[in-house]
Motif scaffolding. Structure first.
Motif, PDB file in Angstrom:
ATOM      1  N   LEU A   1       0.607  -0.930   0.340  1.00 38.04           N
ATOM      2  CA  LEU A   1       0.139   0.172   0.067  1.00 38.04           C
ATOM      3  C   LEU A   1       0.705   1.149   0.003  1.00 38.04           C
ATOM      4  O   LEU A   1       1.743   1.784   0.628  1.00 38.04           O
ATOM      5  N   PHE A   2       0.443   2.385  -0.778  1.00 35.24           N
ATOM      6  CA  PHE A   2       1.410   3.247  -0.745  1.00 35.24           C
ATOM      7  C   PHE A   2       0.522   4.787  -0.030  1.00 35.24           C
ATOM      8  O   PHE A   2      -0.484   4.730   0.205  1.00 35.24           O
TER       9      PHE A   2
ATOM     10  N   ALA B   1      -6.061   3.130   9.912  1.00 31.95           N
ATOM     11  CA  ALA B   1      -7.303   2.653   9.258  1.00 31.95           C
ATOM     12  C   ALA B   1      -6.744   2.422   8.291  1.00 31.95           C
ATOM     13  O   ALA B   1      -7.809   1.452   7.218  1.00 31.95           O
ATOM     14  N   ALA B   2      -5.846   2.831   7.065  1.00 27.60           N
ATOM     15  CA  ALA B   2      -6.214   2.591   5.845  1.00 27.60           C
ATOM     16  C   ALA B   2      -5.306   0.927   5.081  1.00 27.60           C
ATOM     17  O   ALA B   2      -5.570   0.357   4.724  1.00 27.60           O
TER      18      ALA B   2
ATOM     19  N   VAL C   1       6.454  -4.009   6.434  1.00 28.85           N
ATOM     20  CA  VAL C   1       8.380  -3.825   6.088  1.00 28.85           C
ATOM     21  C   VAL C   1       7.191  -2.258   5.834  1.00 28.85           C
ATOM     22  O   VAL C   1       7.069  -2.234   4.344  1.00 28.85           O
ATOM     23  N   ALA C   2       8.431  -0.786   5.951  1.00 32.13           N
ATOM     24  CA  ALA C   2       8.328   0.420   6.120  1.00 32.13           C
ATOM     25  C   ALA C   2       9.301   0.678   4.682  1.00 32.13           C
ATOM     26  O   ALA C   2      10.155   0.823   4.788  1.00 32.13           O
TER      27      ALA C   2
ATOM     28  N   LEU D   1       5.714   6.635   2.060  1.00 30.87           N
ATOM     29  CA  LEU D   1       5.877   5.185   2.227  1.00 30.87           C
ATOM     30  C   LEU D   1       5.358   4.498   1.352  1.00 30.87           C
ATOM     31  O   LEU D   1       3.681   4.605   1.093  1.00 30.87           O
ATOM     32  N   VAL D   2       6.321   2.884   1.049  1.00 32.56           N
ATOM     33  CA  VAL D   2       5.439   2.124   0.431  1.00 32.56           C
ATOM     34  C   VAL D   2       5.767   1.332   2.070  1.00 32.56           C
ATOM     35  O   VAL D   2       6.024   0.222   2.581  1.00 32.56           O
ATOM     36  N   LEU D   3       3.954   0.658   2.421  1.00 34.52           N
ATOM     37  CA  LEU D   3       3.716   0.131   3.139  1.00 34.52           C
ATOM     38  C   LEU D   3       3.811  -1.926   2.577  1.00 34.52           C
ATOM     39  O   LEU D   3       2.685  -1.948   2.188  1.00 34.52           O
ATOM     40  N   GLN D   4       4.560  -2.554   2.867  1.00 35.24           N
ATOM     41  CA  GLN D   4       4.851  -4.151   2.394  1.00 35.24           C
ATOM     42  C   GLN D   4       4.252  -5.152   2.992  1.00 35.24           C
ATOM     43  O   GLN D   4       5.014  -4.538   4.640  1.00 35.24           O
TER      44      GLN D   4
END
Ligand code: 4IP
Ligand code: ADP
Ligand code: MG
Ligand code: MG
Length: 349
Positions: free
Chosen positions: A150-151, A161-162, A173-174, A200-203
Protein backbone atom coordinates in the motif's frame (compact mmCIF):
# COMPACT_ATOMS: atom_id res chain seq x y z
CA UNK A 1 33.59 -1.50 -32.33
CA UNK A 2 34.60 -5.08 -32.99
CA UNK A 3 33.25 -5.98 -36.40
CA UNK A 4 31.30 -9.13 -37.33
CA UNK A 5 32.84 -11.74 -39.61
CA UNK A 6 32.55 -14.57 -37.08
CA UNK A 7 34.61 -12.94 -34.34
CA UNK A 8 33.27 -13.55 -30.90
CA UNK A 9 35.32 -11.07 -28.97
CA UNK A 10 38.63 -12.93 -29.08
CA UNK A 11 40.66 -9.79 -29.69
CA UNK A 12 41.09 -7.06 -32.20
CA UNK A 13 44.34 -8.32 -33.70
CA UNK A 14 42.81 -11.49 -35.10
CA UNK A 15 42.02 -10.53 -38.74
CA UNK A 16 45.70 -9.99 -39.56
CA UNK A 17 46.62 -13.42 -38.23
CA UNK A 18 43.91 -15.02 -40.38
CA UNK A 19 45.03 -13.11 -43.50
CA UNK A 20 48.55 -14.42 -43.11
CA UNK A 21 47.31 -18.00 -43.30
CA UNK A 22 47.00 -18.17 -47.11
CA UNK A 23 45.50 -16.85 -50.33
CA UNK A 24 42.11 -18.56 -49.94
CA UNK A 25 41.59 -16.74 -46.66
CA UNK A 26 42.75 -13.46 -48.18
CA UNK A 27 39.79 -13.59 -50.63
CA UNK A 28 37.43 -13.86 -47.66
CA UNK A 29 39.18 -10.91 -46.04
CA UNK A 30 38.45 -8.75 -49.06
CA UNK A 31 34.68 -9.11 -48.56
CA UNK A 32 34.80 -9.00 -44.76
CA UNK A 33 33.46 -5.92 -42.95
CA UNK A 34 35.68 -2.95 -42.17
CA UNK A 35 38.68 -3.68 -39.95
CA UNK A 36 37.94 -4.06 -36.29
CA UNK A 37 38.35 -1.02 -34.08
CA UNK A 38 37.87 -0.50 -30.40
CA UNK A 39 34.40 -0.42 -28.92
CA UNK A 40 34.16 2.83 -26.97
CA UNK A 41 31.94 2.73 -23.88
CA UNK A 42 31.36 6.10 -22.21
CA UNK A 43 30.38 5.86 -18.57
CA UNK A 44 28.66 8.36 -16.28
CA UNK A 45 28.73 6.91 -12.78
CA UNK A 46 29.29 8.22 -9.27
CA UNK A 47 32.87 7.71 -8.09
CA UNK A 48 31.65 4.99 -5.69
CA UNK A 49 29.93 3.14 -8.50
CA UNK A 50 32.84 3.58 -10.92
CA UNK A 51 35.15 2.07 -8.30
CA UNK A 52 32.94 -0.94 -7.55
CA UNK A 53 32.05 -1.59 -11.20
CA UNK A 54 35.22 -0.76 -13.13
CA UNK A 55 37.48 -3.12 -11.21
CA UNK A 56 40.89 -3.93 -12.73
CA UNK A 57 39.63 -7.40 -13.74
CA UNK A 58 36.88 -5.83 -15.85
CA UNK A 59 39.11 -3.16 -17.38
CA UNK A 60 41.80 -5.76 -18.12
CA UNK A 61 39.50 -8.26 -19.82
CA UNK A 62 37.74 -5.46 -21.69
CA UNK A 63 41.05 -4.18 -23.06
CA UNK A 64 41.89 -7.67 -24.31
CA UNK A 65 38.55 -7.88 -26.05
CA UNK A 66 38.89 -4.44 -27.65
CA UNK A 67 36.58 -2.51 -25.33
CA UNK A 68 37.64 0.86 -23.98
CA UNK A 69 35.89 2.54 -21.04
CA UNK A 70 35.97 6.34 -21.15
CA UNK A 71 34.72 8.62 -18.34
CA UNK A 72 32.03 11.10 -19.39
CA UNK A 73 32.27 14.66 -18.13
CA UNK A 74 28.70 15.49 -17.05
CA UNK A 75 29.35 19.20 -17.33
CA UNK A 76 30.18 19.15 -21.05
CA UNK A 77 27.84 18.37 -23.92
CA UNK A 78 28.00 14.66 -24.75
CA UNK A 79 28.31 15.40 -28.47
CA UNK A 80 31.68 17.09 -27.80
CA UNK A 81 32.95 13.89 -26.17
CA UNK A 82 33.55 10.41 -27.51
CA UNK A 83 32.48 9.42 -30.07
CA UNK A 84 30.88 6.59 -28.14
CA UNK A 85 29.39 3.32 -29.30
CA UNK A 86 27.65 2.74 -25.97
CA UNK A 87 26.83 4.95 -22.98
CA UNK A 88 26.52 3.35 -19.54
CA UNK A 89 25.08 5.52 -16.80
CA UNK A 90 23.64 5.70 -13.31
CA UNK A 91 23.28 9.33 -12.35
CA UNK A 92 20.21 11.11 -11.10
CA UNK A 93 18.99 14.67 -11.58
CA UNK A 94 16.85 16.44 -14.10
CA UNK A 95 19.76 18.15 -15.87
CA UNK A 96 21.59 14.91 -16.55
CA UNK A 97 18.42 13.28 -17.76
CA UNK A 98 17.75 16.11 -20.20
CA UNK A 99 21.33 15.97 -21.47
CA UNK A 100 21.03 12.26 -22.08
CA UNK A 101 17.60 12.43 -23.73
CA UNK A 102 18.85 15.14 -26.12
CA UNK A 103 21.91 13.06 -26.90
CA UNK A 104 19.77 9.99 -27.65
CA UNK A 105 17.74 12.03 -30.09
CA UNK A 106 20.71 13.47 -31.93
CA UNK A 107 22.78 10.24 -31.78
CA UNK A 108 20.43 7.34 -32.50
CA UNK A 109 23.47 5.24 -33.49
CA UNK A 110 24.67 5.19 -29.86
CA UNK A 111 23.24 2.56 -27.48
CA UNK A 112 22.30 4.26 -24.22
CA UNK A 113 22.08 1.74 -21.36
CA UNK A 114 19.38 2.19 -20.44
CA UNK A 115 16.94 4.90 -21.65
CA UNK A 116 16.21 7.31 -18.78
CA UNK A 117 12.45 7.04 -19.34
CA UNK A 118 12.62 3.27 -18.79
CA UNK A 119 14.77 3.57 -15.67
CA UNK A 120 12.19 5.86 -14.11
CA UNK A 121 9.91 2.92 -13.19
CA UNK A 122 12.53 1.57 -10.84
CA UNK A 123 13.27 4.83 -9.06
CA UNK A 124 10.02 4.78 -7.18
CA UNK A 125 8.94 1.88 -4.96
CA UNK A 126 5.29 2.39 -5.84
CA UNK A 127 5.83 1.79 -9.57
CA UNK A 128 8.82 -0.58 -9.42
CA UNK A 129 6.87 -3.80 -8.82
CA UNK A 130 3.84 -2.94 -10.91
CA UNK A 131 4.93 -5.00 -13.93
CA UNK A 132 5.66 -8.02 -11.73
CA UNK A 133 2.19 -7.84 -10.20
CA UNK A 134 0.65 -7.79 -13.68
CA UNK A 135 2.48 -10.92 -14.83
CA UNK A 136 0.68 -14.22 -14.80
CA UNK A 137 3.39 -16.72 -13.98
CA UNK A 138 1.17 -19.16 -12.17
CA UNK A 139 2.31 -22.25 -14.05
CA UNK A 140 6.00 -21.73 -14.73
CA UNK A 141 7.78 -24.12 -12.36
CA UNK A 142 6.65 -21.93 -9.50
CA UNK A 143 4.62 -18.84 -8.74
CA UNK A 144 5.93 -15.30 -8.55
CA UNK A 145 4.07 -12.40 -7.03
CA UNK A 146 4.50 -9.22 -5.06
CA UNK A 147 3.70 -8.98 -1.32
CA UNK A 148 0.48 -7.08 -0.64
CA UNK A 149 1.44 -3.44 -0.48
CA UNK A 150 0.00 0.00 0.00
CA UNK A 151 1.27 3.45 -0.90
CA UNK A 152 0.68 6.02 1.84
CA UNK A 153 1.08 9.74 1.58
CA UNK A 154 -1.40 10.83 4.20
CA UNK A 155 -1.32 12.02 7.79
CA UNK A 156 0.43 9.21 9.77
CA UNK A 157 -2.47 9.00 12.23
CA UNK A 158 -4.69 7.65 9.44
CA UNK A 159 -2.29 4.85 8.45
CA UNK A 160 -3.76 2.10 10.72
CA UNK A 161 -7.23 2.61 9.21
CA UNK A 162 -5.84 2.65 5.67
CA UNK A 163 -3.94 -0.56 6.36
CA UNK A 164 -7.11 -2.21 7.71
CA UNK A 165 -9.14 -1.10 4.68
CA UNK A 166 -6.52 -2.48 2.30
CA UNK A 167 -6.50 -5.80 4.19
CA UNK A 168 -2.77 -5.84 4.95
CA UNK A 169 -1.55 -8.01 7.84
CA UNK A 170 1.09 -7.03 10.37
CA UNK A 171 4.05 -6.95 10.55
CA UNK A 172 4.69 -4.51 7.73
CA UNK A 173 7.92 -3.37 6.14
CA UNK A 174 7.91 0.40 5.65
CA UNK A 175 9.99 1.52 2.68
CA UNK A 176 10.69 5.11 1.61
CA UNK A 177 9.02 5.90 -1.70
CA UNK A 178 12.32 6.87 -3.28
CA UNK A 179 14.17 3.65 -4.13
CA UNK A 180 17.62 5.05 -3.52
CA UNK A 181 16.76 5.63 0.13
CA UNK A 182 17.37 2.50 2.18
CA UNK A 183 15.96 3.65 5.56
CA UNK A 184 13.64 0.70 6.02
CA UNK A 185 11.72 -0.25 9.15
CA UNK A 186 9.47 -2.96 10.48
CA UNK A 187 6.21 -2.15 12.29
CA UNK A 188 4.66 -4.89 14.42
CA UNK A 189 1.57 -3.09 15.74
CA UNK A 190 -0.99 -0.45 14.67
CA UNK A 191 0.36 2.24 17.03
CA UNK A 192 3.81 1.99 15.43
CA UNK A 193 2.25 2.70 12.06
CA UNK A 194 1.36 6.19 13.26
CA UNK A 195 5.05 6.87 13.93
CA UNK A 196 6.07 6.34 10.31
CA UNK A 197 6.98 9.15 7.98
CA UNK A 198 5.17 9.16 4.62
CA UNK A 199 5.54 9.07 1.66
CA UNK A 200 6.01 5.34 2.07
CA UNK A 201 5.24 1.97 0.65
CA UNK A 202 4.00 -0.48 3.28
CA UNK A 203 4.58 -4.10 2.35
CA UNK A 204 3.49 -7.26 4.15
CA UNK A 205 6.47 -9.00 5.70
CA UNK A 206 6.87 -12.47 4.19
CA UNK A 207 8.75 -15.10 6.20
CA UNK A 208 11.48 -16.51 3.98
CA UNK A 209 14.00 -18.27 6.22
CA UNK A 210 16.44 -15.36 6.29
CA UNK A 211 17.79 -15.85 2.77
CA UNK A 212 17.23 -13.64 -0.25
CA UNK A 213 18.02 -14.35 -3.91
CA UNK A 214 19.64 -11.55 -5.85
CA UNK A 215 18.91 -12.16 -9.51
CA UNK A 216 21.21 -10.13 -11.74
CA UNK A 217 20.19 -9.41 -15.32
CA UNK A 218 22.69 -8.26 -17.94
CA UNK A 219 20.88 -8.31 -21.27
CA UNK A 220 20.00 -11.97 -21.84
CA UNK A 221 22.31 -13.25 -19.10
CA UNK A 222 21.00 -14.14 -15.64
CA UNK A 223 23.06 -14.87 -12.53
CA UNK A 224 21.72 -15.59 -9.04
CA UNK A 225 23.42 -15.27 -5.65
CA UNK A 226 22.17 -15.81 -2.09
CA UNK A 227 22.30 -13.07 0.53
CA UNK A 228 21.42 -13.12 4.20
CA UNK A 229 18.20 -11.34 4.91
CA UNK A 230 15.81 -10.64 7.80
CA UNK A 231 14.92 -13.66 9.96
CA UNK A 232 11.39 -15.08 10.17
CA UNK A 233 8.92 -13.36 12.47
CA UNK A 234 6.75 -15.64 14.63
CA UNK A 235 3.62 -15.17 16.72
CA UNK A 236 5.77 -14.57 19.82
CA UNK A 237 7.64 -11.73 18.09
CA UNK A 238 4.32 -10.22 17.11
CA UNK A 239 2.88 -10.15 20.61
CA UNK A 240 6.13 -9.18 22.37
CA UNK A 241 7.33 -6.45 20.05
CA UNK A 242 5.98 -2.96 19.85
CA UNK A 243 7.44 0.05 18.14
CA UNK A 244 9.18 0.75 14.89
CA UNK A 245 12.32 -1.29 14.28
CA UNK A 246 14.66 0.44 11.93
CA UNK A 247 17.01 -1.83 10.09
CA UNK A 248 20.13 -0.97 8.18
CA UNK A 249 20.89 -2.37 4.74
CA UNK A 250 20.82 -6.13 5.00
CA UNK A 251 21.40 -7.02 1.37
CA UNK A 252 24.99 -5.85 1.30
CA UNK A 253 28.13 -7.62 0.11
CA UNK A 254 29.35 -8.77 3.51
CA UNK A 255 26.11 -10.70 3.86
CA UNK A 256 26.72 -13.19 1.03
CA UNK A 257 25.12 -16.50 2.00
CA UNK A 258 26.52 -18.56 -0.87
CA UNK A 259 29.02 -20.43 1.29
CA UNK A 260 26.88 -20.69 4.42
CA UNK A 261 25.60 -23.95 5.85
CA UNK A 262 21.90 -23.42 5.18
CA UNK A 263 18.75 -25.52 5.35
CA UNK A 264 18.61 -26.93 1.78
CA UNK A 265 14.90 -26.08 1.51
CA UNK A 266 15.74 -22.44 2.15
CA UNK A 267 18.94 -22.36 0.10
CA UNK A 268 17.62 -24.02 -3.07
CA UNK A 269 17.79 -21.47 -5.87
CA UNK A 270 14.58 -20.53 -7.72
CA UNK A 271 14.00 -22.81 -10.75
CA UNK A 272 15.91 -21.69 -13.82
CA UNK A 273 12.89 -21.77 -16.19
CA UNK A 274 11.01 -19.50 -13.81
CA UNK A 275 13.87 -16.99 -13.73
CA UNK A 276 14.22 -17.14 -17.51
CA UNK A 277 10.61 -16.26 -18.12
CA UNK A 278 10.51 -13.63 -15.38
CA UNK A 279 13.64 -11.91 -16.68
CA UNK A 280 12.46 -12.09 -20.28
CA UNK A 281 9.07 -10.58 -19.46
CA UNK A 282 10.52 -7.81 -17.31
CA UNK A 283 13.20 -6.93 -19.86
CA UNK A 284 10.51 -6.58 -22.49
CA UNK A 285 7.92 -4.76 -20.40
CA UNK A 286 10.36 -2.37 -18.73
CA UNK A 287 12.64 -1.85 -21.74
CA UNK A 288 15.65 -2.35 -19.48
CA UNK A 289 18.74 -4.49 -19.90
CA UNK A 290 20.66 -3.77 -16.69
CA UNK A 291 18.82 -4.45 -13.47
CA UNK A 292 18.41 -6.87 -10.61
CA UNK A 293 15.49 -8.52 -8.87
CA UNK A 294 15.46 -9.25 -5.12
CA UNK A 295 13.40 -12.41 -4.63
CA UNK A 296 12.38 -14.43 -1.60
CA UNK A 297 10.76 -17.85 -1.21
CA UNK A 298 7.85 -18.00 1.22
CA UNK A 299 9.03 -20.11 4.13
CA UNK A 300 7.62 -23.62 4.14
CA UNK A 301 6.87 -23.63 0.42
CA UNK A 302 8.98 -24.93 -2.43
CA UNK A 303 7.74 -22.76 -5.24
CA UNK A 304 6.03 -19.62 -3.94
CA UNK A 305 8.24 -16.62 -4.67
CA UNK A 306 7.88 -12.89 -4.09
CA UNK A 307 9.75 -10.04 -5.74
CA UNK A 308 10.37 -7.39 -3.08
CA UNK A 309 12.80 -4.99 -4.76
CA UNK A 310 14.30 -4.18 -8.15
CA UNK A 311 17.33 -1.98 -8.78
CA UNK A 312 18.65 -0.34 -11.90
CA UNK A 313 22.36 -1.01 -12.59
CA UNK A 314 22.92 -2.79 -9.26
CA UNK A 315 26.26 -3.62 -7.67
CA UNK A 316 27.46 -5.90 -10.50
CA UNK A 317 30.97 -5.87 -9.04
CA UNK A 318 29.71 -8.46 -6.53
CA UNK A 319 28.31 -10.76 -9.18
CA UNK A 320 30.68 -13.69 -9.71
CA UNK A 321 32.32 -13.60 -13.15
CA UNK A 322 30.73 -10.24 -13.98
CA UNK A 323 33.71 -9.20 -16.10
CA UNK A 324 33.00 -12.05 -18.56
CA UNK A 325 29.25 -11.54 -18.57
CA UNK A 326 29.59 -7.80 -19.11
CA UNK A 327 32.21 -7.84 -21.84
CA UNK A 328 30.26 -10.53 -23.74
CA UNK A 329 27.11 -8.46 -23.36
CA UNK A 330 28.74 -5.29 -24.70
CA UNK A 331 30.22 -7.10 -27.70
CA UNK A 332 26.90 -8.84 -28.32
CA UNK A 333 25.14 -5.48 -28.49
CA UNK A 334 27.39 -4.37 -31.30
CA UNK A 335 26.70 -7.50 -33.29
CA UNK A 336 22.97 -6.98 -32.81
CA UNK A 337 23.20 -3.39 -34.04
CA UNK A 338 25.40 -4.57 -36.89
CA UNK A 339 22.70 -7.01 -38.01
CA UNK A 340 20.20 -4.16 -37.65
CA UNK A 341 18.02 -6.10 -35.26
CA UNK A 342 15.34 -4.08 -33.48
CA UNK A 343 16.72 -2.76 -30.21
CA UNK A 344 15.18 -1.48 -27.01
CA UNK A 345 16.20 2.08 -27.72
CA UNK A 346 12.73 3.53 -27.31
CA UNK A 347 10.35 3.74 -24.34
CA UNK A 348 7.31 3.95 -26.56
CA UNK A 349 5.28 0.82 -27.19
O1 4IP B 1 18.78 -1.90 -3.20
P1 4IP B 1 19.67 -3.08 -2.98
O2 4IP B 1 18.90 -4.36 -3.11
O3 4IP B 1 20.45 -2.98 -1.70
O4 4IP B 1 20.78 -3.08 -4.17
C1 4IP B 1 21.69 -2.02 -4.22
C2 4IP B 1 21.21 -0.92 -5.15
O5 4IP B 1 21.22 -1.35 -6.46
C3 4IP B 1 22.16 0.26 -5.00
O6 4IP B 1 21.76 1.28 -5.85
P2 4IP B 1 20.89 2.50 -5.29
O7 4IP B 1 21.62 3.02 -4.09
O8 4IP B 1 20.89 3.45 -6.45
O9 4IP B 1 19.57 1.89 -4.96
C4 4IP B 1 23.57 -0.09 -5.36
O10 4IP B 1 24.37 1.05 -5.05
P3 4IP B 1 25.21 1.89 -6.08
O11 4IP B 1 24.51 1.87 -7.38
O12 4IP B 1 25.29 3.24 -5.48
O13 4IP B 1 26.52 1.21 -6.15
C5 4IP B 1 24.04 -1.26 -4.57
O14 4IP B 1 25.28 -1.59 -5.11
P4 4IP B 1 26.52 -1.83 -4.14
O15 4IP B 1 26.68 -0.58 -3.29
O16 4IP B 1 27.67 -2.06 -5.07
O17 4IP B 1 26.11 -3.03 -3.33
C6 4IP B 1 23.08 -2.46 -4.66
O18 4IP B 1 23.51 -3.52 -3.85
N1 ADP C 1 8.18 -7.85 2.09
C1 ADP C 1 9.28 -8.26 2.72
N2 ADP C 1 9.27 -9.40 3.47
C2 ADP C 1 10.38 -9.81 4.10
N3 ADP C 1 11.55 -9.16 4.09
C3 ADP C 1 11.64 -8.03 3.36
C4 ADP C 1 10.52 -7.52 2.64
N4 ADP C 1 10.89 -6.39 2.03
C5 ADP C 1 12.18 -6.19 2.34
N5 ADP C 1 12.66 -7.16 3.14
C6 ADP C 1 14.01 -7.25 3.68
O1 ADP C 1 14.54 -5.94 3.70
C7 ADP C 1 15.67 -5.83 2.83
C8 ADP C 1 15.69 -4.49 2.13
O2 ADP C 1 14.50 -4.32 1.42
P1 ADP C 1 14.50 -3.91 -0.11
O3 ADP C 1 13.09 -3.73 -0.52
O4 ADP C 1 15.31 -4.89 -0.87
O5 ADP C 1 15.16 -2.46 -0.09
P2 ADP C 1 16.60 -1.91 -0.55
O6 ADP C 1 16.31 -1.13 -1.78
O7 ADP C 1 17.05 -1.03 0.56
O8 ADP C 1 17.48 -3.10 -0.77
C9 ADP C 1 15.52 -6.99 1.87
O9 ADP C 1 16.75 -7.34 1.33
C10 ADP C 1 14.94 -8.05 2.79
O10 ADP C 1 15.95 -8.60 3.61
MG1 MG D 1 17.06 -4.74 -2.10
MG1 MG E 1 16.78 -1.46 -3.75
Amino acid sequence: MVSGGGMSGEGVGEPEVVAAAGAAVAVEEAVAPAPARELVVGYALTSKKAKSFLQPKLRGLARKKGILFVAIDQKRPLSDQGPFDIVLHKLTGREWRKLLEDYRETHPEVTVLDPPCAIEHLLNRQSMLQEVSELDLSDCHGRVGVPKQLFVNTDPSSIPAAVMRAGLSLPLVAKPLVAKSHELSLAYDPISLTKLEPPLVLQEFVNHGGVLFKVYIVGDAIRVVRRFSLPNVDEGDLSNNAGVFRFPRVSCASASADDADLDPHVAELPPRPLLEILAKELRRRLGLRLFNIDMIREHGTRDRFYVIDMNYFPGYGKMPGYEHVFTDFLLGLVKKEYRRRPSYSSCEG
